[in-house]
Write a protein that holds these residues in place. Structure first.
Motif, PDB file in Angstrom:
ATOM      1  N   GLY A   1      30.123   5.530 -38.087  1.00 29.74           N
ATOM      2  CA  GLY A   1      28.719   5.122 -38.041  1.00 29.74           C
ATOM      3  C   GLY A   1      27.800   6.296 -37.782  1.00 29.74           C
ATOM      4  N   ASP A   2      26.546   5.968 -37.555  1.00 31.66           N
ATOM      5  CA  ASP A   2      25.518   6.999 -37.370  1.00 31.66           C
ATOM      6  C   ASP A   2      25.366   7.432 -35.922  1.00 31.66           C
ATOM      7  OD1 ASP A   2      24.927   6.901 -40.097  1.00 31.66           O
ATOM      8  OD2 ASP A   2      23.514   5.245 -39.811  1.00 31.66           O
ATOM      9  N   GLY A   3      26.127   6.846 -35.032  1.00 31.53           N
ATOM     10  CA  GLY A   3      25.980   7.169 -33.626  1.00 31.53           C
ATOM     11  C   GLY A   3      24.849   6.385 -32.989  1.00 31.53           C
ATOM     12  N   GLU A   4      24.722   6.513 -31.699  1.00 31.36           N
ATOM     13  CA  GLU A   4      23.687   5.817 -30.949  1.00 31.36           C
ATOM     14  C   GLU A   4      22.990   6.772 -29.993  1.00 31.36           C
ATOM     15  OE1 GLU A   4      25.541   1.291 -30.591  1.00 31.36           O
ATOM     16  OE2 GLU A   4      25.170   2.476 -28.773  1.00 31.36           O
ATOM     17  N   LYS A   5      21.708   6.555 -29.822  1.00 32.54           N
ATOM     18  CA  LYS A   5      20.933   7.228 -28.786  1.00 32.54           C
ATOM     19  C   LYS A   5      20.463   6.143 -27.824  1.00 32.54           C
ATOM     20  CE  LYS A   5      19.323  10.865 -31.937  1.00 32.54           C
ATOM     21  NZ  LYS A   5      20.172  11.935 -31.400  1.00 32.54           N
ATOM     22  N   TRP A   6      20.733   6.327 -26.533  1.00 32.89           N
ATOM     23  CA  TRP A   6      20.381   5.317 -25.538  1.00 32.89           C
ATOM     24  C   TRP A   6      19.019   5.629 -24.920  1.00 32.89           C
ATOM     25  CZ3 TRP A   6      25.408   4.415 -22.188  1.00 32.89           C
ATOM     26  CH2 TRP A   6      26.410   3.882 -23.011  1.00 32.89           C
ATOM     27  N   GLY A   7      18.278   4.544 -24.647  1.00 32.37           N
ATOM     28  CA  GLY A   7      16.981   4.697 -24.022  1.00 32.37           C
ATOM     29  C   GLY A   7      16.750   3.662 -22.935  1.00 32.37           C
ATOM     30  N   ILE A   8      15.599   3.769 -22.291  1.00 34.25           N
ATOM     31  CA  ILE A   8      15.181   2.854 -21.224  1.00 34.25           C
ATOM     32  C   ILE A   8      14.237   1.822 -21.824  1.00 34.25           C
ATOM     33  CG2 ILE A   8      14.055   2.647 -18.978  1.00 34.25           C
ATOM     34  CD1 ILE A   8      16.574   4.312 -18.836  1.00 34.25           C
ATOM     35  N   GLY A   9      14.628   0.553 -21.799  1.00 34.44           N
ATOM     36  CA  GLY A   9      13.810  -0.508 -22.392  1.00 34.44           C
ATOM     37  C   GLY A   9      12.680  -0.948 -21.482  1.00 34.44           C
ATOM     38  N   LEU A  10      11.493  -1.108 -22.087  1.00 36.14           N
ATOM     39  CA  LEU A  10      10.291  -1.542 -21.366  1.00 36.14           C
ATOM     40  C   LEU A  10       9.528  -2.532 -22.241  1.00 36.14           C
ATOM     41  CD1 LEU A  10       9.111   2.077 -20.505  1.00 36.14           C
ATOM     42  CD2 LEU A  10      10.287   0.551 -18.908  1.00 36.14           C
ATOM     43  N   ALA A  11       8.628  -3.286 -21.638  1.00 30.93           N
ATOM     44  CA  ALA A  11       7.803  -4.203 -22.416  1.00 30.93           C
ATOM     45  C   ALA A  11       6.928  -3.424 -23.391  1.00 30.93           C
ATOM     46  CB  ALA A  11       6.938  -5.058 -21.492  1.00 30.93           C
ATOM     47  N   ASP A  12       6.620  -4.044 -24.541  1.00 30.52           N
ATOM     48  CA  ASP A  12       5.916  -3.317 -25.595  1.00 30.52           C
ATOM     49  C   ASP A  12       4.471  -2.974 -25.254  1.00 30.52           C
ATOM     50  OD1 ASP A  12       4.935  -5.870 -25.722  1.00 30.52           O
ATOM     51  OD2 ASP A  12       5.214  -6.142 -27.867  1.00 30.52           O
ATOM     52  N   ASP A  13       3.909  -3.585 -24.213  1.00 25.91           N
ATOM     53  CA  ASP A  13       2.534  -3.271 -23.820  1.00 25.91           C
ATOM     54  C   ASP A  13       2.478  -2.253 -22.674  1.00 25.91           C
ATOM     55  OD1 ASP A  13       3.534  -4.886 -21.842  1.00 25.91           O
ATOM     56  OD2 ASP A  13       1.796  -6.221 -21.732  1.00 25.91           O
ATOM     57  N   ARG A  14       3.574  -1.531 -22.459  1.00 27.06           N
ATOM     58  CA  ARG A  14       3.633  -0.567 -21.364  1.00 27.06           C
ATOM     59  C   ARG A  14       3.926   0.837 -21.887  1.00 27.06           C
ATOM     60  NH1 ARG A  14       6.565  -3.768 -16.275  1.00 27.06           N
ATOM     61  NH2 ARG A  14       4.675  -4.914 -15.667  1.00 27.06           N
ATOM     62  N   SER A  15       3.188   1.241 -22.901  1.00 30.10           N
ATOM     63  CA  SER A  15       3.416   2.558 -23.506  1.00 30.10           C
ATOM     64  C   SER A  15       3.114   3.684 -22.518  1.00 30.10           C
ATOM     65  CB  SER A  15       2.573   2.720 -24.772  1.00 30.10           C
ATOM     66  OG  SER A  15       1.195   2.555 -24.486  1.00 30.10           O
ATOM     67  N   ASP A  16       2.183   3.454 -21.574  1.00 29.28           N
ATOM     68  CA  ASP A  16       1.887   4.495 -20.584  1.00 29.28           C
ATOM     69  C   ASP A  16       3.094   4.735 -19.679  1.00 29.28           C
ATOM     70  OD1 ASP A  16       1.625   1.979 -19.382  1.00 29.28           O
ATOM     71  OD2 ASP A  16      -0.035   2.585 -18.075  1.00 29.28           O
TER      72      ASP A  16
ATOM     73  N   ASP B   1       0.839  -1.196   0.000  1.00 37.18           N
ATOM     74  CA  ASP B   1       0.000   0.000   0.000  1.00 37.18           C
ATOM     75  C   ASP B   1       0.875   1.248   0.000  1.00 37.18           C
ATOM     76  OD1 ASP B   1      -2.125   1.703   0.089  1.00 37.18           O
ATOM     77  OD2 ASP B   1      -2.469   1.482   2.246  1.00 37.18           O
ATOM     78  N   ARG B   2       1.363   1.621  -1.179  1.00 38.98           N
ATOM     79  CA  ARG B   2       2.136   2.856  -1.319  1.00 38.98           C
ATOM     80  C   ARG B   2       1.212   3.936  -1.872  1.00 38.98           C
ATOM     81  NH1 ARG B   2       5.601  -0.803  -3.983  1.00 38.98           N
ATOM     82  NH2 ARG B   2       7.344  -1.496  -2.692  1.00 38.98           N
ATOM     83  N   PRO B   3       1.205   5.121  -1.285  1.00 36.37           N
ATOM     84  CA  PRO B   3       0.361   6.197  -1.827  1.00 36.37           C
ATOM     85  C   PRO B   3       0.835   6.613  -3.213  1.00 36.37           C
ATOM     86  CG  PRO B   3       1.852   7.040  -0.157  1.00 36.37           C
ATOM     87  CD  PRO B   3       1.986   5.557  -0.121  1.00 36.37           C
ATOM     88  N   ASN B   4      -0.102   6.746  -4.149  1.00 40.49           N
ATOM     89  CA  ASN B   4       0.255   7.229  -5.483  1.00 40.49           C
ATOM     90  C   ASN B   4      -0.972   7.855  -6.128  1.00 40.49           C
ATOM     91  OD1 ASN B   4      -1.013   5.285  -7.658  1.00 40.49           O
ATOM     92  ND2 ASN B   4      -0.260   3.931  -6.028  1.00 40.49           N
TER      93      ASN B   4
ATOM     94  N   GLY C   1      -5.423   1.021 -12.860  1.00 36.86           N
ATOM     95  CA  GLY C   1      -5.218   0.136 -14.002  1.00 36.86           C
ATOM     96  C   GLY C   1      -3.995   0.471 -14.839  1.00 36.86           C
ATOM     97  N   SER C   2      -3.322   1.570 -14.524  1.00 40.58           N
ATOM     98  CA  SER C   2      -2.136   1.953 -15.284  1.00 40.58           C
ATOM     99  C   SER C   2      -0.942   1.094 -14.856  1.00 40.58           C
ATOM    100  CB  SER C   2      -1.799   3.427 -15.070  1.00 40.58           C
ATOM    101  OG  SER C   2      -1.397   3.669 -13.732  1.00 40.58           O
ATOM    102  N   THR C   3       0.047   1.016 -15.724  1.00 36.19           N
ATOM    103  CA  THR C   3       1.266   0.283 -15.383  1.00 36.19           C
ATOM    104  C   THR C   3       1.939   0.901 -14.171  1.00 36.19           C
ATOM    105  OG1 THR C   3       1.587  -0.280 -17.718  1.00 36.19           O
ATOM    106  CG2 THR C   3       3.483  -0.547 -16.253  1.00 36.19           C
ATOM    107  N   MET C   4       1.906   2.243 -14.079  1.00 30.94           N
ATOM    108  CA  MET C   4       2.540   2.909 -12.953  1.00 30.94           C
ATOM    109  C   MET C   4       1.888   2.492 -11.636  1.00 30.94           C
ATOM    110  SD  MET C   4       2.494   4.708 -15.887  1.00 30.94           S
ATOM    111  CE  MET C   4       1.213   5.978 -15.820  1.00 30.94           C
ATOM    112  N   ALA C   5       0.552   2.446 -11.611  1.00 32.50           N
ATOM    113  CA  ALA C   5      -0.162   2.039 -10.399  1.00 32.50           C
ATOM    114  C   ALA C   5       0.138   0.582 -10.059  1.00 32.50           C
ATOM    115  CB  ALA C   5      -1.661   2.245 -10.584  1.00 32.50           C
ATOM    116  N   GLU C   6       0.217  -0.247 -11.086  1.00 33.81           N
ATOM    117  CA  GLU C   6       0.519  -1.672 -10.883  1.00 33.81           C
ATOM    118  C   GLU C   6       1.895  -1.860 -10.258  1.00 33.81           C
ATOM    119  OE1 GLU C   6       1.742  -5.466 -13.690  1.00 33.81           O
ATOM    120  OE2 GLU C   6       0.448  -3.915 -14.521  1.00 33.81           O
TER     121      GLU C   6
END
Length: 288
Positions: free
Chosen positions: A230-245, A29-32, A37-42
C-alpha cells in the motif's frame, strides 16, 4: 407514604440549583496567553478536556493494572494538553473505537484523539487533523510458523482469512493488494488477535506500530510478515472541523516536540522494545 417538610424540600431545591450552577457552565481560572475567543482559550478555561483513546494497543495506548492510561499516543496527547496549561488530571479519557471516533468528534463527545488516526483526504474533509507525527506502512501479523512461508503478498494462499479493523483503511487495502484473501472485520485489534490465536483468522492487517506490541508480548506465537504494502499511512491528531486554530497550534507543538527530541524520547520509552525506528519530523505539517 412518606412526607418531607417544606424546609427539607426547599433545602433540596437549593442544593440542586447550586449543583447545577457548579456543573453547568463552570470555568477554571488557568493563566494563559491565548487570544480571547480562541479554541485554546476555551479549552484552557474548561474544567476538563475530553480525550478519546482506544485501549489494548500495546506500547501505544493501554490501561495498566491501576487502570491508568499509558503508551506513546497517550503521552503525546498529554503533552499537547499540557501545552494548554492543563495537566493530566484535567483529562477525561473517553473510550473510542476506529468506527466511532470521528462521530464522537462531530458530536462533541471528545476534543481530540490519542489514537492511531491515518490522515486521508476524506478524513481531512470531515475533521481537522494536526500532524503528521508518525509515518508507517501496513503489514500482516501471522502465527510465527506461518511467517517463514510468507515472503511476499503472492505467497498468501487463496482463501486466507485476514482480519481488518472496522472503520480503518484495512478493508479497501486488503481488497486491493491481497485480492485472494477473505476479509473478516472486527471492532478491536484484540478481537483480531484472539481470532488469530484461536485459528478463526490466519492474519491481521494493520500498521507495524499497532501490531508490534502484540509480537513483543508473545514472540513465540506471533510474527510480522516481512513485506509492507500500500501507500503507507501518516498518523495525525483528530480534532473537530471547526477548530482549525487548535489544529495549527498543535502543529506548532508537534514541530517543537520533534525539534527538542521529546517525540523520540517518548517513542523509546514505550516502543523501544519493538525494534521499530522512532518517528522523524515530517517535511511539512497539515494545512488544517
Amino acid at each position: 407514604m412518606f412526607h418531607r417538610s417544606k424546609c427539607a424540600v426547599f433545602t433540596a431545591a437549593v442544593v440542586t440549583i447550586l449543583g447545577m450552577t457548579a456543573c453547568g457552565s463552570a470555568t477554571v481560572d488557568r493563566p494563559n496567553d491565548f487570544p480571547e475567543g480562541s479554541t485554546m482559550a476555551e479549552l484552557a478555561a474548561a474544567p476538563k478536556i475530553k480525550v478519546g483513546a482506544s485501549p489494548n494497543q500495546p506500547g501505544l495506548a493501554e490501561l495498566n493494572l491501576q487502570h491508568d492510561w499509558e503508551g506513546f499516543n497517550i503521552d503525546l496527547a498529554v503533552l499537547l494538553v499540557e501545552s494548554l496549561g492543563m495537566s493530566s488530571d484535567d483529562i477525561e479519557w473517553v473510550h473510542t473505537t476506529a468506527a466511532n471516533r470521528i462521530p464522537f468528534l462531530k458530536q462533541g463527545k471528545v476534543d481530540l484523539f490519542a489514537t492511531a488516526l491515518a490522515i486521508t483526504p476524506a478524513r481531512e474533509e470531515a475533521i481537522s487533523i494536526s500532524g503528521p507525527y508518525l509515518d508507517t506502512a501496513p503489514q500482516l501479523m501471522v502465527r510465527k510458523d506461518d511467517a517463514e512461508r510468507i515472503e511476499s503478498l503472492q505467497d498468501v494462499p487463496a482463501g486466507t482469512k485476514v482480519c481488518v479493523l472496522q472503520g480503518s483503511q484495512g478493508q479497501p487495502r486488503v481488497a486491493e493488494f491481497i485480492p485472494q484473501a477473505e476479509i473478516s472485520e472486527f471492532n478491536t485489534l484484540t478481537n483480531c488477535v484472539r481470532a488469530l490465536e484461536q485459528g478463526t483468522v490466519d492474519a491481521i492487517d494493520s500498521t507495524a506500530p499497532l501490531l508490534a506490541g502484540f509480537v513483543v508480548d508473545k514472540p513465540d506465537e506471533f510474527a510480522l510478515a516481512p513485506m509492507t504494502y500500500g501507500d503507507g499511512e501518516k498518523w495525525g491528531i483528530g480534532l473537530a472541523d471547526d477548530r482549525s486554530d487548535l489544529c495549527e497550534y498543535f502543529n506548532e507543538q508537534l514541530t517543537q516536540a520533534f525539534d527538542d527530541g521529546t517525540i523520540e524520547e517518548l517513542w523509546d520509552r514505550h516502543m523501544g522494545a519493538s525494534g521499530l525506528k522512532a518517528p522523524v519530523a515530517p517535511e511539512s505539517m497539515t494545512s488544517c
